[in-house]
Scaffold this active site. Structure first.
Site, PDB file in Angstrom:
ATOM      1  N   HIS A   1       0.811  -1.222   0.000  1.00 44.50           N
ATOM      2  CA  HIS A   1       0.000   0.000   0.000  1.00 44.50           C
ATOM      3  C   HIS A   1       0.845   1.272   0.000  1.00 44.50           C
ATOM      4  CE1 HIS A   1       0.439   0.073   4.512  1.00 44.50           C
ATOM      5  NE2 HIS A   1       0.379   1.374   4.288  1.00 44.50           N
TER       6      HIS A   1
ATOM      7  N   ASP B   1      -0.688  -7.565   1.551  1.00 38.37           N
ATOM      8  CA  ASP B   1      -0.081  -6.227   1.599  1.00 38.37           C
ATOM      9  C   ASP B   1       1.432  -6.355   1.785  1.00 38.37           C
ATOM     10  OD1 ASP B   1       0.296  -3.515   1.687  1.00 38.37           O
ATOM     11  OD2 ASP B   1      -0.541  -3.251   3.705  1.00 38.37           O
TER      12      ASP B   1
ATOM     13  N   SER C   1       4.045   2.596   8.233  1.00 39.37           N
ATOM     14  CA  SER C   1       3.644   1.568   7.268  1.00 39.37           C
ATOM     15  C   SER C   1       4.852   1.002   6.536  1.00 39.37           C
ATOM     16  CB  SER C   1       2.680   2.169   6.240  1.00 39.37           C
ATOM     17  OG  SER C   1       1.466   2.522   6.837  1.00 39.37           O
ATOM     18  N   GLY C   2       4.824  -0.295   6.305  1.00 43.01           N
ATOM     19  CA  GLY C   2       5.908  -0.950   5.592  1.00 43.01           C
ATOM     20  C   GLY C   2       7.095  -1.318   6.450  1.00 43.01           C
TER      21      GLY C   2
END
Length: 470
Positions: A280, A325, A421-422
């Protein structure tokens, strides 16, 4: 994404001490101890005048006393530093030997395999038992198995041994001490592995050679002094907690940045060219030429900076359900492993984390919901939460799929947030760190019954291998 925690304040208590001197008469003293008054004649007990004591702590004397104390403390610190720090030196050795009561297995050649990991831990525990005995004891730091290879009578073991000794000792002199301790242990014959004494070889190496050898192993954290960083050093949280303490604490952490727009997501280094992150992160821009990756505990300035050459998203990533994801980013130029930049281990399917297992999440994300990016890397200790609990109606109501992992606390307050995120969710297995999750999604930041949801890396181990060969 998300992440939040309420500000916590420390109440400071100021205590003021006051004193007052009173003139006391014999009558006054007696009244303190008796309820019935007793009369005394002045002839028997003449009046005594009590004078106030002259103040010793006038400003000049107080200043001189303070300076003297400061000087004494400074000298003491200097002495301790001289003997504890300056005279304490690290020594590294490459040890090789044969073990006869182990049969070689093909998976010993795969350093991330269960067989190699378990056998390495057994050998390392044995070395700790040998060198942490009183006879040679507290100067042993750690050992790491580098390689297990076949031998006609068992296996050959290659490993690094780390010690701390006074700088006045020579490497050769310490080598003899180490060999003597080992040979004494072999005579006792209480070791789980049978080592051929004649096969034991010990070679002094420098810190660079030691680091190069350890680069063959993933998930190892080292301080700037080339000493291992134990898991117990990382116990603070990411949301409204302290910043990461030192370089090398999370050396696989990367910042993914859009040129001209700054930090967007976190990522984890899994080789000298590949980063693991969330799909994402590239919803708005998949053009690899517009992305860079930086390493180090600060975004500005970075310790290392690289351009991104290729971006690979999972073919079945669904942005609505957040399934699959996961993504890979390949650097145009390889990074050199060091204490500051290091790769994290990828987990095999055998690594099972029961509920309430301690794991750590790191990132440059905001510390309040929808807040600004943090320039300094932050960290949080959270706990794994079972899928059954996370799928309860009052939590995420069945949205957690087998490729997802929940971690945090049901009461909230500690979590990852927007900008994290990530990034990695990592697990410590005998001071070897594995990435078990990728920061994926969650409802707001650090809300009760809304823990962080991570991509379960073990589920995608074959996919990663098919794209990278790792």
């Amino acid at each position: 994404m998300k992440f939040l925690e309420e500000n916590t304040g420390e109440k400071l208590l100021d205590i003021c001490l006051g004193s007052e001197v009173f003139e006391m008469t014999p009558w006054s003293w007696q009244m303190m101890w008796q309820l019935t008054p007793v009369e005394f004649s002045e002839a028997e007990y003449p009046r005594i005048e009590y004078h106030r004591r002259q103040q010793f702590w006038d400003p000049i004397r107080l200043a001189l006393f303070t300076l003297a104390i400061a000087a004494i403390i400074g000298i003491a610190i200097g002495i301790v530093t001289h003997f504890v720090v300056e005279d304490d030196k690290s020594f590294y050795y490459l040890a090789s030997f044969k073990v006869s009561n182990i049969k070689y297995k093909e998976n010993y050649a795969v350093r991330s395999s269960r067989e190699f990991t378990e056998r390495s831990h057994q050998i390392e525990r044995m070395m700790s038992k040998i060198f942490r005995r009183p006879s040679g004891g507290g100067r042993f730091v750690k050992s790491h198995v580098i390689k297990i290879s076949p031998d006609e009578k068992g296996v050959n073991v290659l490993m690094v041994l780390m010690f701390r000794y006074p700088s006045t000792d020579s490497a050769e002199r310490i080598k003899k001490k180490i060999e003597r301790i080992l040979y004494q242990s072999l005579k006792i014959k209480q070791l789980p592995l049978t080592i051929y004494k004649s096969s034991f070889s010990l070679t002094p190496i420098n810190s660079k050679k030691m680091r190069d050898l350890l680069n063959n192993r993933c998930g190892i954290r080292m301080t700037s002094s080339n000493m291992p960083l134990p898991a117990s050093s990382s116990m603070e949280r990411i949301v409204n907690g302290r910043e990461t303490a030192m370089e090398g604490e999370w050396p696989w952490q990367a910042s993914l940045q859009l040129i001209g727009s700054g930090h967007q997501c976190g990522a984890s280094l899994i080789s000298n060219t590949w980063l693991l992150t969330a799909a994402h992160c590239f919803r708005k821009n998949k053009n690899s030429s517009q992305w860079i990756a930086t390493f180090g505990t600060t975004i500005t300035p970075p310790a290392v900076r690289r351009r991104v050459g290729k971006i690979i998203l999972h073919e079945e990533y669904h942005k609505i359900t957040n399934e699959n994801d996961i993504a890979l980013a390949q650097l145009t130029t390889r990074v050199e492993f060091s204490n500051i930049v290091q790769r994290v281990c990828l987990p095999d399917s055998y690594i099972k984390l029961p509920p309430k297992t301690s794991v750590f999440v790191t990132g440059f994300g905001s510390i309040v919901d929808d807040g600004p990016t943090q320039n300094k890397l932050r960290q949080a200790r959270v706990e794994t939460i079972s899928t059954d609990v996370c799928n309860r109606k009052d939590v995420y109501d069945g949205l957690i799929t087998p490729g997802m992992l929940c971690a945090g606390f049901m009461e909230g307050k500690i979590d990852a947030c927007k900008g994290d995120s990530g990034g990695p969710l990592v697990y410590d297995n005998h001071d070897i760190w594995y990435i078990v999750g990728i920061v994926s999604w969650g409802q707001s930041c650090a809300l009760p019954k809304k823990p962080g949801v991570y991509t379960r890396v073990a589920t995608y181990r074959d996919w990663i291998a098919s794209k990278t060969g790792i």
